[in-house]
Design an enzyme around this catalytic site. Structure first.
Site, mmCIF file in Angstrom:
data_model
loop_
_atom_site.group_PDB
_atom_site.id
_atom_site.type_symbol
_atom_site.label_atom_id
_atom_site.label_comp_id
_atom_site.label_asym_id
_atom_site.label_seq_id
_atom_site.Cartn_x
_atom_site.Cartn_y
_atom_site.Cartn_z
ATOM 1 N N ARG A 18 -13.687 29.704 3.929
ATOM 2 C CA ARG A 18 -14.422 30.499 2.939
ATOM 3 C C ARG A 18 -15.871 30.731 3.355
ATOM 4 O O ARG A 18 -16.456 31.757 2.991
ATOM 5 C CB ARG A 18 -14.372 29.800 1.581
ATOM 6 C CG ARG A 18 -12.991 29.930 0.981
ATOM 7 C CD ARG A 18 -12.878 29.206 -0.314
ATOM 8 N NE ARG A 18 -11.655 29.618 -0.981
ATOM 9 C CZ ARG A 18 -11.140 29.007 -2.023
ATOM 10 N NH1 ARG A 18 -11.731 27.952 -2.523
ATOM 11 N NH2 ARG A 18 -10.029 29.445 -2.569
ATOM 12 N N LYS A 21 9.848 32.063 -9.307
ATOM 13 C CA LYS A 21 10.199 32.574 -10.635
ATOM 14 C C LYS A 21 9.990 34.073 -10.824
ATOM 15 O O LYS A 21 8.981 34.626 -10.386
ATOM 16 C CB LYS A 21 9.347 31.853 -11.674
ATOM 17 C CG LYS A 21 9.726 30.408 -11.841
ATOM 18 C CD LYS A 21 8.861 29.778 -12.894
ATOM 19 C CE LYS A 21 9.365 28.389 -13.258
ATOM 20 N NZ LYS A 21 8.422 27.717 -14.147
ATOM 21 N N GLY A 41 -1.249 32.702 -3.231
ATOM 22 C CA GLY A 41 -0.902 31.294 -3.033
ATOM 23 C C GLY A 41 -0.023 30.890 -1.877
ATOM 24 O O GLY A 41 -0.494 30.707 -0.750
ATOM 25 N N GLY A 85 -5.516 33.988 -7.294
ATOM 26 C CA GLY A 85 -5.455 34.580 -8.636
ATOM 27 C C GLY A 85 -6.016 35.987 -8.666
ATOM 28 O O GLY A 85 -5.449 36.879 -9.313
HETATM 29 P P1 AMP Z 1 5.607 30.956 -6.236
HETATM 30 O O1 AMP Z 1 4.503 29.963 -6.508
HETATM 31 O O2 AMP Z 1 6.278 31.494 -7.442
HETATM 32 O O3 AMP Z 1 5.192 32.031 -5.255
HETATM 33 O O4 AMP Z 1 6.762 30.120 -5.555
HETATM 34 C C1 AMP Z 1 6.602 29.454 -4.352
HETATM 35 C C2 AMP Z 1 7.668 28.398 -4.262
HETATM 36 O O5 AMP Z 1 8.937 29.002 -4.325
HETATM 37 C C3 AMP Z 1 7.634 27.591 -2.991
HETATM 38 O O6 AMP Z 1 7.238 26.282 -3.302
HETATM 39 C C4 AMP Z 1 9.089 27.642 -2.519
HETATM 40 O O7 AMP Z 1 9.581 26.374 -2.115
HETATM 41 C C5 AMP Z 1 9.822 28.106 -3.744
HETATM 42 N N1 AMP Z 1 11.118 28.710 -3.409
HETATM 43 C C6 AMP Z 1 11.375 29.742 -2.609
HETATM 44 N N2 AMP Z 1 12.696 29.954 -2.507
HETATM 45 C C7 AMP Z 1 13.303 29.021 -3.271
HETATM 46 C C8 AMP Z 1 14.666 28.692 -3.570
HETATM 47 N N3 AMP Z 1 15.660 29.390 -3.044
HETATM 48 N N4 AMP Z 1 14.910 27.660 -4.394
HETATM 49 C C9 AMP Z 1 13.899 26.964 -4.926
HETATM 50 N N5 AMP Z 1 12.603 27.195 -4.675
HETATM 51 C C10 AMP Z 1 12.304 28.215 -3.856
#
Ligand code: AMP
Length: 411
Positions: free
Chosen positions: A35, A198, A354, A377
């Site tokens: 940064r 998610k 992230g 963010g």
């Molecule tokens: P996000 O913070 O929503 O971008 O999610 C990132 C997280 O999604 C990471 O920690 C990954 O391990 C998880 N992830 C990606 N693919 C899968 C999967 N097939 N099953 C469970 N977790 C997952």
């Protein structure tokens, strides 16, 4: 967009908001100076023109109280090392101490102010506090993309005190241009790759980017909610059951916008959520009971590769597998390789938000894509279509106008 390139800083004191919220070890030594390095071009330009620089930042969450653990005195040496110059330090960010240090600052010199978040007024966006900061400089520069989604005193409110001398720093300008390429001005076809765990956290992004993209690749944990909604058996894979209707709505909306959606067709499944679990590759619509999807399968990787190779602008947010586990990281690595290949052929690729940023840094892809965002963010909110307060404050006309009675008396 008004950037520091539109102004000559000779003889001016520039008050710059940066994001030096850097990670430190137990001895307070900076462990990652990314940064600080990111703000260097802006600081160099001002110093090279004969201006002086007053740096404002927060560090950690001291919650409005003076706390030596969060003192910026610990990072003075690292800032000085990166900038290649002596850095003076003021033990307070406002008041007599700061005003005296700012007044004594000579052309070409740098002053770092103590942690802004030692005052509650910073996060509260207090106008009086912003005014006290504003007193210190002639010009305001915002180069803190990481905090641009916050309407804090130093990131947004302060701009009112500089109606015609407020500018974006170069880092901020690069971030905004990268987002603009994806959402508006980029060469087509534009492809967005959204992964992660998610649907619920990505829904607003998907809705906002649909009018802007040609292809939407959905991977990772969130894809199983779509597959289940389309009638697949997903075993123990991640599912947001209450988002299945929403998933179908998204597919319908994509059709209306003529966006081609690519979901995984096969998947590496495991019999447990662990790196050492038994693995096999199966059709994503027929995941056996007791097994869960952990990574993109080989056919999926090929399909995604072809889409990416035919794209001229690429946005990547979110891993397409559980990349933290070595045995389930190959799909996300393959995706990184595809984006690298496309970038080599001249596509513009932006990695933002992230976990994908963590992935590209850890796996050596940071120099293989066109741009890696520094703001988690702030990047996500931009992709959601929100105008960031820190950006609006520079773009918009000042609201701090004298009351109408003043004008009546003057004329
Ligand atoms: P996000 O913070 O929503 O971008 O999610 C990132 C997280 O999604 C990471 O920690 C990954 O391990 C998880 N992830 C990606 N693919 C899968 C999967 N097939 N099953 C469970 N977790 C997952």
């Amino acid at each position: 967009m008004k950037t520091i390139n539109d102004f000559n800083f000779a003889g001016k004191k520039a008050l710059i908001r940066v994001d030096f919220n850097v990670p430190q070890d137990e001895n307070k030594k900076v462990t990652d100076n990314t940064r600080i390095v990111a703000a260097k071009p802006t600081i160099d330009k001002i110093l090279n023109e004969g201006g002086s620089v007053i740096i404002m930042t927060h560090l950690g969450r001291p919650k409005g109280k003076v706390n030596p653990d969060f003192s910026l005195s610990h990072i003075v040496d690292e800032v000085s090392k990166v900038l290649g110059k002596e850095v003076k330090f003021a033990t307070d960010c406002i008041g007599e101490v700061a005003e005296k240090a700012a007044a004594e600052l000579q052309a070409g010199e740098i002053l770092l102010l103590e942690n802004l978040r030692f005052y509650n007024e910073e996060e509260a966006g207090d106008e009086e506090f912003a005014g006290k900061l504003a007193k210190l400089g002639d010009v305001y520069v915002n180069d803190a993309f990481g905090t641009a989604h916050r309407a804090h005193a130093s990131t947004a409110v302060i701009a009112k005190f500089f109606p015609s001398t407020k500018f974006f720093g170069l880092l901020m300008a690069n971030e905004l241009q990268a987002i603009d390429k994806v959402l508006r001005s980029g060469e087509r076809p534009v492809t967005a790759i959204l992964g992660g765990s998610k649907v619920s956290t990505k829904i607003t992004i998907i809705e906002n980017i649909l009018p802007a993209v040609d292809n939407l690749i959905i991977g990772g944990g969130m894809s199983f909610t779509f597959i289940k909604a389309l009638g697949g058996n997903i075993g123990n894979s991640l599912l947001e059951a209450d988002k299945m209707d929403l998933a179908l709505e998204i597919l319908e909306k994509a059709k209306q916008h003529n966006v081609k959606v690519f979901l995984p067709v096969d998947v590496v499944v495991a019999d447990d959520f662990s790196n050492d679990a038994d693995r096999q590759e199966v059709d994503i619509y027929h995941i056996p009971e007791g097994w869960q999807g952990m990574d993109a399968g080989s056919k999926t990787r090929e399909i995604f590769h072809d889409v990416i190779m035919n794209s001229r602008t690429i946005l990547w947010n979110g891993p397409i597998g559980v990349f933290e586990m070595e045995n389930f990281s190959a799909g996300t690595k393959a995706l990184g390789d595809s984006i690298y290949e496309a970038t080599k052929l001249g596509a513009f690729s932006l990695v933002g938000g992230g976990d994908s940023v963590a992935f590209v840094k850890q796996n050596g892809y940071a120099d293989k894509v066109s741009y890696v965002s520094t703001g988690g963010g702030a990047m996500l909110e931009s992709l959601e279509g929100l105008e960031l307060p820190g950006v609006a404050a520079i773009n918009n006309e000042s609201l701090l106008k004298p009351p109408i009675i003043y004008w009546l008396l003057v004329f």
